[in-house]
Design a protein around this motif. Sequence first.
Motif, PDB file in Angstrom:
ATOM      1  N   VAL A 429       0.882  -1.171   0.000  1.00  0.00           N
ATOM      2  CA  VAL A 429       0.000   0.000   0.000  1.00  0.00           C
ATOM      3  C   VAL A 429       0.914   1.212   0.000  1.00  0.00           C
ATOM      4  O   VAL A 429       1.653   1.449   0.957  1.00  0.00           O
ATOM      5  CB  VAL A 429      -0.943   0.004   1.212  1.00  0.00           C
ATOM      6  CG1 VAL A 429      -1.838   1.239   1.183  1.00  0.00           C
ATOM      7  CG2 VAL A 429      -1.793  -1.266   1.223  1.00  0.00           C
ATOM      8  N   THR A 433      -4.572   6.024   1.433  1.00  0.00           N
ATOM      9  CA  THR A 433      -5.398   5.388   2.447  1.00  0.00           C
ATOM     10  C   THR A 433      -6.378   4.458   1.748  1.00  0.00           C
ATOM     11  O   THR A 433      -7.275   4.915   1.036  1.00  0.00           O
ATOM     12  CB  THR A 433      -6.163   6.428   3.275  1.00  0.00           C
ATOM     13  OG1 THR A 433      -5.225   7.246   3.983  1.00  0.00           O
ATOM     14  CG2 THR A 433      -7.087   5.745   4.268  1.00  0.00           C
ATOM     15  N   ALA A 434      -6.166   3.160   1.933  1.00  0.00           N
ATOM     16  CA  ALA A 434      -7.024   2.154   1.309  1.00  0.00           C
ATOM     17  C   ALA A 434      -8.181   1.863   2.251  1.00  0.00           C
ATOM     18  O   ALA A 434      -7.982   1.310   3.344  1.00  0.00           O
ATOM     19  CB  ALA A 434      -6.231   0.888   1.019  1.00  0.00           C
ATOM     20  N   ASN A 435      -9.381   2.275   1.866  1.00  0.00           N
ATOM     21  CA  ASN A 435     -10.560   2.120   2.715  1.00  0.00           C
ATOM     22  C   ASN A 435     -11.213   0.769   2.493  1.00  0.00           C
ATOM     23  O   ASN A 435     -11.660   0.463   1.377  1.00  0.00           O
ATOM     24  CB  ASN A 435     -11.557   3.240   2.423  1.00  0.00           C
ATOM     25  CG  ASN A 435     -11.095   4.586   2.948  1.00  0.00           C
ATOM     26  OD1 ASN A 435     -11.143   4.839   4.144  1.00  0.00           O
ATOM     27  ND2 ASN A 435     -10.622   5.435   2.046  1.00  0.00           N
ATOM     28  N   PHE A 436     -11.263  -0.041   3.551  1.00  0.00           N
ATOM     29  CA  PHE A 436     -11.888  -1.355   3.505  1.00  0.00           C
ATOM     30  C   PHE A 436     -13.174  -1.291   4.329  1.00  0.00           C
ATOM     31  O   PHE A 436     -13.125  -1.120   5.558  1.00  0.00           O
ATOM     32  CB  PHE A 436     -10.965  -2.418   4.101  1.00  0.00           C
ATOM     33  CG  PHE A 436      -9.791  -2.793   3.238  1.00  0.00           C
ATOM     34  CD1 PHE A 436      -9.308  -1.932   2.267  1.00  0.00           C
ATOM     35  CD2 PHE A 436      -9.168  -4.023   3.385  1.00  0.00           C
ATOM     36  CE1 PHE A 436      -8.229  -2.268   1.473  1.00  0.00           C
ATOM     37  CE2 PHE A 436      -8.087  -4.381   2.597  1.00  0.00           C
ATOM     38  CZ  PHE A 436      -7.610  -3.492   1.648  1.00  0.00           C
ATOM     39  N   ALA A 444      -9.251  -7.397   7.709  1.00  0.00           N
ATOM     40  CA  ALA A 444      -8.925  -6.578   6.551  1.00  0.00           C
ATOM     41  C   ALA A 444      -7.944  -7.298   5.637  1.00  0.00           C
ATOM     42  O   ALA A 444      -8.149  -7.415   4.430  1.00  0.00           O
ATOM     43  CB  ALA A 444      -8.345  -5.240   6.993  1.00  0.00           C
ATOM     44  N   VAL A 445      -6.849  -7.780   6.218  1.00  0.00           N
ATOM     45  CA  VAL A 445      -5.839  -8.518   5.474  1.00  0.00           C
ATOM     46  C   VAL A 445      -5.454  -9.748   6.279  1.00  0.00           C
ATOM     47  O   VAL A 445      -5.224  -9.660   7.484  1.00  0.00           O
ATOM     48  CB  VAL A 445      -4.577  -7.655   5.216  1.00  0.00           C
ATOM     49  CG1 VAL A 445      -3.526  -8.460   4.446  1.00  0.00           C
ATOM     50  CG2 VAL A 445      -4.927  -6.393   4.445  1.00  0.00           C
ATOM     51  N   LEU A 455       3.616  -1.280   3.977  1.00  0.00           N
ATOM     52  CA  LEU A 455       2.906  -0.011   3.944  1.00  0.00           C
ATOM     53  C   LEU A 455       3.975   1.068   3.824  1.00  0.00           C
ATOM     54  O   LEU A 455       4.734   1.297   4.768  1.00  0.00           O
ATOM     55  CB  LEU A 455       2.078   0.185   5.216  1.00  0.00           C
ATOM     56  CG  LEU A 455       1.096  -0.953   5.561  1.00  0.00           C
ATOM     57  CD1 LEU A 455       0.395  -0.668   6.872  1.00  0.00           C
ATOM     58  CD2 LEU A 455       0.078  -1.150   4.450  1.00  0.00           C
ATOM     59  N   ILE A 461      -3.951   1.218   5.677  1.00  0.00           N
ATOM     60  CA  ILE A 461      -5.147   0.394   5.465  1.00  0.00           C
ATOM     61  C   ILE A 461      -6.151   0.798   6.544  1.00  0.00           C
ATOM     62  O   ILE A 461      -5.887   0.635   7.738  1.00  0.00           O
ATOM     63  CB  ILE A 461      -4.832  -1.106   5.556  1.00  0.00           C
ATOM     64  CG1 ILE A 461      -3.926  -1.527   4.393  1.00  0.00           C
ATOM     65  CG2 ILE A 461      -6.128  -1.921   5.542  1.00  0.00           C
ATOM     66  CD1 ILE A 461      -3.522  -2.990   4.434  1.00  0.00           C
ATOM     67  N   ARG A 462      -7.283   1.355   6.117  1.00  0.00           N
ATOM     68  CA  ARG A 462      -8.319   1.770   7.062  1.00  0.00           C
ATOM     69  C   ARG A 462      -9.452   0.751   7.004  1.00  0.00           C
ATOM     70  O   ARG A 462     -10.196   0.674   6.023  1.00  0.00           O
ATOM     71  CB  ARG A 462      -8.826   3.168   6.725  1.00  0.00           C
ATOM     72  CG  ARG A 462     -10.018   3.611   7.553  1.00  0.00           C
ATOM     73  CD  ARG A 462     -10.297   5.091   7.383  1.00  0.00           C
ATOM     74  NE  ARG A 462      -9.232   5.892   7.988  1.00  0.00           N
ATOM     75  CZ  ARG A 462      -9.236   7.230   8.001  1.00  0.00           C
ATOM     76  NH1 ARG A 462     -10.220   7.899   7.428  1.00  0.00           N
ATOM     77  NH2 ARG A 462      -8.240   7.899   8.565  1.00  0.00           N
ATOM     78  N   ALA A 463      -9.527  -0.059   8.055  1.00  0.00           N
ATOM     79  CA  ALA A 463     -10.552  -1.092   8.131  1.00  0.00           C
ATOM     80  C   ALA A 463     -11.730  -0.554   8.927  1.00  0.00           C
ATOM     81  O   ALA A 463     -11.545  -0.061  10.056  1.00  0.00           O
ATOM     82  CB  ALA A 463      -9.996  -2.339   8.802  1.00  0.00           C
ATOM     83  N   ASP A 471      -6.959   2.466  11.631  1.00  0.00           N
ATOM     84  CA  ASP A 471      -5.921   2.638  10.623  1.00  0.00           C
ATOM     85  C   ASP A 471      -4.742   1.741  10.944  1.00  0.00           C
ATOM     86  O   ASP A 471      -4.245   1.764  12.077  1.00  0.00           O
ATOM     87  CB  ASP A 471      -5.441   4.092  10.579  1.00  0.00           C
ATOM     88  CG  ASP A 471      -6.467   5.023   9.946  1.00  0.00           C
ATOM     89  OD1 ASP A 471      -7.442   4.496   9.374  1.00  0.00           O
ATOM     90  OD2 ASP A 471      -6.298   6.249  10.039  1.00  0.00           O
TER      91      ASP A 471
END
Length: 603
Positions: A429, A433-436, A444-445, A455, A461-463, A471
């Motif tokens: 990433v 900001t990858a919004n999940f 999330a992952v 990262l 990664i925002r779960a 975050d």
Amino acid sequence: MVTLFVNAIILLGITAMIGWSVFTFQRSSEMVSLAQRNAARMEQLASVMRGSLRQVNGIMRAPMGDEAEGRTVLPQAVVGDDKTPWGARYGYCPLSIEVGASAYPGAANATVKAGKDQAGAEVTYQVQVVGLPRQGEGADIPYVVGGPGRDIPVYENGALQPSPLRAHEQEIVGFILSPVPMAGTDTLPSCSDVIRNGGAWVVSGTDGSAPRFKGTVVPVVARGVGITAPQMDVALYAGPAAIGKGTGLSADDAMPLKKALDLWHLNPWRSATIHIAPGEYDFTGAETASGGAQPLLSFSSEAPGRSLWLVASGGVATFRGPGAGSLELAMGVDGRLSGIALANGIQFRVFDGARVAASGSQFGHVWVDGGELAFIDENTVNYAGGWSGSGMYLTSGRLRIAGTSFVLNGQTLASPNAGILVEGGELTVDGVTANFRLGAQVRAVQTTTPSRIALVSGGVIRAANGGAFRDYVAADLARRQQEAPAKNCSDTEAAAANGNCVASCPADYTAVSGSCSADPTGGGGSNPPVLVRSVRASEVPSFGGSANQWACSWRQGQSHSISTAGGSPALVTTSHPFPQLRVRAQCAPPEVTFASPATVPPA
């Protein structure tokens, strides 16, 4: 008076001799000029025919010829001007690399009129043909998909050799024949009079005698066309249906999208950009490229460096499948998707050898199965069920999430599935900001096998579940991953291990990647060792290592010189000693999990 008369006759004779000499010289010069122009013209036509070859079921196919004046001649739909410099037609002898009756669906028999043998009898043979779409206007062009094999007699120093040349084994898909200068089409040589003599293609009787009609011949060879794509960049315009003339050469003359995709399969273009009009495009899942074997939405090639760009122009082009988990758009070549939405169960898959970028596109499910996929600009994954059970699936290769915006809508996901399931490869990433947006209790992952997750450049990664979110930043990975101390293999250790050097992670960790380097000041000097392999030691049985070790292998550097010690020049190869070698492993625990707020409270 008599003397004057005799002198006049002598003068007249001399004048006639000079005139005849001038005439024959001019005639000879004209014949030589025609022969030279004709040779260049035949090579040009052979090149045009090579450019018209189409790949069907992995085999290069040549066009069938036209019929004129009782002979099979070059197809005008392909070559345009098909006449010699003096106006006669060129003969054509189409062949098939695939010998025997074709299994191609819808193939029909066609007769090749190959001329007359030495006894004056007509020579014909049967091939199987099928119509393939052309890029411009007009009906489909018939292509040869099956036919008899052709054994070409081979002569060396006037002697017939025991082994003929098998045309299909040399990937010869046809011969172009020309009569001698100033001769007409009715004196074209026969296809049966083509032989190989002293390394050259010539027209002669198959028993070495003079042919019925003399002429010249040039082969059309497919070898290399399917392996090295021609240096040709093509732009096509496509829509839901044909517009205007339907040639695909402009937006006003757009061709149907499925025809444009079929042309990519048939033509070994180096690169193609298909500009797609906004709208909806329905796919049943049963569509195949011409040949009936390759799915229309599966793009792969043996030719390195080929690429395909699918670009929506002025809006979003939506590809609709028949239902969840039933159809995939698979990329095995370099490419880009821009403004494309894959809906109603179409999976986007990237496999070995492909480097693909996506921008402004929407997906239902993504599977990176080798190769590289980069999300740039704005992209969305709207998971609707099926396939791996997770929103995205990484088994090998690299998945890079970057750009200005990335959203994974996975509210329908249920535990134990994840936003991204990582079973190998590398997830990065990068600066976004990858919004999940996930369902309850959904991670999330999640990794289930050794993988690398990074990262970088402030990537997050925002779960989120509803209004709650967490975050995940680089510090979360730092607590899970560590770098092993570098392993230095001395020159003697490297020599004893045949250029292998292995670094070890802690026993309960797994080596997910590694770096390899050689001392530039050590043995070999200007001929350093060559790195041949960088791999987890457990993947190479000869290393005898385990999953917590990373191994690098080098071969000795070499230099070459010419020696005349034995009286004649000889190439001498010198292998240089190994310098100190260095390996550093990146280590991770067996599982790395980024969970949603429902399972991990905010830090």
